[in-house]
Motif scaffolding. Structure first.
Motif, mmCIF file in Angstrom:
data_model
loop_
_atom_site.group_PDB
_atom_site.id
_atom_site.type_symbol
_atom_site.label_atom_id
_atom_site.label_comp_id
_atom_site.label_asym_id
_atom_site.label_seq_id
_atom_site.Cartn_x
_atom_site.Cartn_y
_atom_site.Cartn_z
ATOM 1 N N TYR A 119 0.869 -1.178 0.000
ATOM 2 C CA TYR A 119 0.000 0.000 0.000
ATOM 3 C C TYR A 119 0.901 1.221 0.000
ATOM 4 C CZ TYR A 119 -3.157 -3.550 1.889
ATOM 5 O OH TYR A 119 -3.881 -4.694 2.100
ATOM 6 N N PRO A 130 -5.790 5.441 -3.582
ATOM 7 C CA PRO A 130 -5.513 6.158 -2.330
ATOM 8 C C PRO A 130 -5.778 5.296 -1.090
ATOM 9 C CG PRO A 130 -7.526 6.961 -3.349
ATOM 10 C CD PRO A 130 -6.907 6.032 -4.329
ATOM 11 N N VAL A 131 -4.884 5.376 -0.110
ATOM 12 C CA VAL A 131 -5.060 4.657 1.157
ATOM 13 C C VAL A 131 -4.746 5.593 2.312
ATOM 14 C CG1 VAL A 131 -4.522 2.332 0.335
ATOM 15 C CG2 VAL A 131 -2.668 3.806 1.066
ATOM 16 N N THR A 132 -5.264 5.240 3.472
ATOM 17 C CA THR A 132 -4.939 5.978 4.691
ATOM 18 C C THR A 132 -3.989 5.134 5.520
ATOM 19 O OG1 THR A 132 -7.108 7.004 4.678
ATOM 20 C CG2 THR A 132 -5.894 7.063 6.759
#
Lengths: 97, 401
Positions: free
Chosen positions: B205, B213-215
């Motif tokens: 990731y 998009p990742v958090t």
């Protein structure tokens, strides 16, 4: 339902953008701002001050509060110049929710 | 294209720090963030030279503390970069908070720890209390006996950390000064062969992957925190397999085998010593010497401390004629029965439902010398223990009474 440990993505990453909307922080609330439309002059001061973007606006008019995300901080009621917002204890409302 | 410096297998007189820096040059990490601390300083100086001379493509971040060094590595690794650093003793202690963040976020950061004592009193010399203090922060922990092992372990650590089954950070420890500054014979591998062995970093990731998009680093409350910790335990169980596989792959390519433990003359041993790090080398020499007198002593050297190879240790003990065991701890556990390694070996016995007489030796704290005589002394005590004599559970080597 929250997934079990085998199904959660590793490292606690969140793969879905904008997912914070699904987290109903309104659950934390002990005091709820109650809106009285007749006193409101639509000055939008509450909208400016709300730290959680919970003041709902439609066609330049304040129309209510997003209770799913409002944590009940009371800033809106404190700032409201006309007394259109009043903080009331949450237990008065919870059963009706 | 960065220049190829070492084209074929080369034998050099290198210190542990030089060997570790050379491994980092060949790994060519995307980001290195580090703060200088004795006895690690020299390592980062060598590496800074490589950066200045264009021998690596690394973005080098000279930070203002170890807390920031690890934080920068965490940020870089979350962005998908291959991030490395190095530290020692109090520097590792200062990283403590961020160590858990790196492992909790499952970021494959790789770090050399030049093992050093912790204050107070202030002491810059070697012992293993730093890594033993950080052992529950979810990092894979390898220890090296000498400079060449540090070099080899670092190259393997990249593959172990980045394996999809683990995705955990790895720290590789070498004893301060004894390994880090002493000149040793080191076998260097060709640049391209190392490059090929470690392969490309494939982040799972990446923050820089704007299409997906990742958090990273989100909050997890009571409802899911425990599930993520459970995942980390699983990753450590996988790491046990991955470390072994990477060791085998290393043997296939470079001809030197690394396992969780190294056994030395344990097959017919009556007495077994269990040691981590450079003192294992000294012990091998002592074992050769006392075996000439007919005393059958063997050694188990622990290379992997986390995940701890309980079954490997017990297999080696069970395969010998073991009558008594002497565990060597280069760290204290104040208020515990004995040192941290003693506790692990005791657990290993419990897991097999076996009992062998065992005593602990605390040695080498703050760089205190441990020479052949002290190890002979220890073997003597283990023999007495086997003969049924009463020996204290904890014994100190080379301590002024």
């Amino acid at each position: 339902m929250i997934k079990g440990w085998k199904d959660l993505p590793i490292g606690a990453v969140i793969l879905e953008p904008g997912s914070s909307e699904k987290y109903h922080t309104g659950e934390w609330r002990a005091w709820r701002p109650v809106f009285e439309e007749s006193k409101c002059v639509n000055c939008m001061i509450c909208w400016v001050f709300c730290p959680d973007s919970c003041i709902l606006v439609k066609e330049e008019k304040m129309v209510g509060i997003d209770y799913d995300h409002c944590k009940g901080c009371g800033i809106c009621a404190h700032e409201c110049p006309t007394g259109a917002l009043e903080m009331k204890p949450e237990y008065l409302f919870r059963e009706e929710d | 294209m960065r220049p190829e410096v070492i084209k074929e297998v080369t034998y050099v007189p290198y210190s542990g720090n030089m060997a570790a820096a050379e491994a980092m040059r060949q790994i060519n990490p995307d980001v290195v963030a580090a703060y200088p601390i004795t006895p690690q300083t020299e390592l980062m100086q060598f590496f800074a030279d490589f950066v200045a001379n264009g021998l690596v493509d690394t973005e080098y971040i000279p930070v203002e503390s170890e807390h920031s060094a690890m934080s920068a590595c965490v940020g870089a690794a979350a962005a998908g970069a291959r991030a490395m650093t190095a530290t020692a003793g109090p520097g590792l202690a200062y990283m403590w908070e961020v160590l858990g963040i790196a492992s909790g976020m499952r970021l494959p950061v790789v770090m050399t720890v030049v093992n050093r004592a912790l204050s107070a009193p202030i002491n810059i010399h070697g012992d293993q209390s730093d890594m033993m203090g950080a052992r529950d922060q979810g990092w894979i922990m390898l220890f090296s006996e000498n400079a060449e092992e540090q070099y080899d372990n670092l190259i393997q650590a990249i593959k172990i950390a980045e394996d999809e089954r683990t995705r955990l950070p790895v720290m590789v420890g070498m004893d301060g000064f004894v390994v880090s500054h002493a000149i040793d014979r080191v076998r260097l591998l060709p640049d391209r062969a190392v490059e090929e062995f470690v392969g490309e970093n494939k982040p799972m990731y990446s923050l820089l992957d704007v299409d997906n998009p990742v958090t990273h680093g989100a909050v997890a409350m009571t409802d899911s925190y425990m599930e993520f910790k459970r995942q980390q335990r699983e990753a450590m169980l996988h790491a046990y397999k991955v470390i072994r596989e990477v060791g085998e792959a290393f043997a296939d390519v470079f001809g030197k085998k690394y396992e969780h433990i190294e056994t030395y003359k344990t097959d017919d041993a009556d007495y077994i010593l269990i040691i981590i790090g450079s003192t294992a080398g000294t012990a091998k020499a002592v074992i050769d010497k006392v075996r000439e007198k007919g005393v059958k002593v063997g050694l188990i050297k622990i290379r992997t401390f986390r995940p701890f190879p309980y079954y490997d240790v017990m297999d080696a003990i069970a395969a010998s004629n073991c009558k008594a065991i002497g565990v060597f701890d280069r760290a204290e556990t104040f208020g515990g029965a004995a040192g941290p390694l003693f506790g692990e070996v005791a657990t290993a016995m419990f897991l097999r439902n076996k009992h062998y007489p065992m005593i602990d030796f605390i040695y080498g704290l703050g760089g205190r010398d441990t020479n052949v005589n002290h190890i002979e002394e220890a073997i003597d005590k283990v023999m007495k223990l086997a003969a049924g004599e009463e020996i204290p559970l904890v014994n100190y080597l080379n301590l002024r009474e």
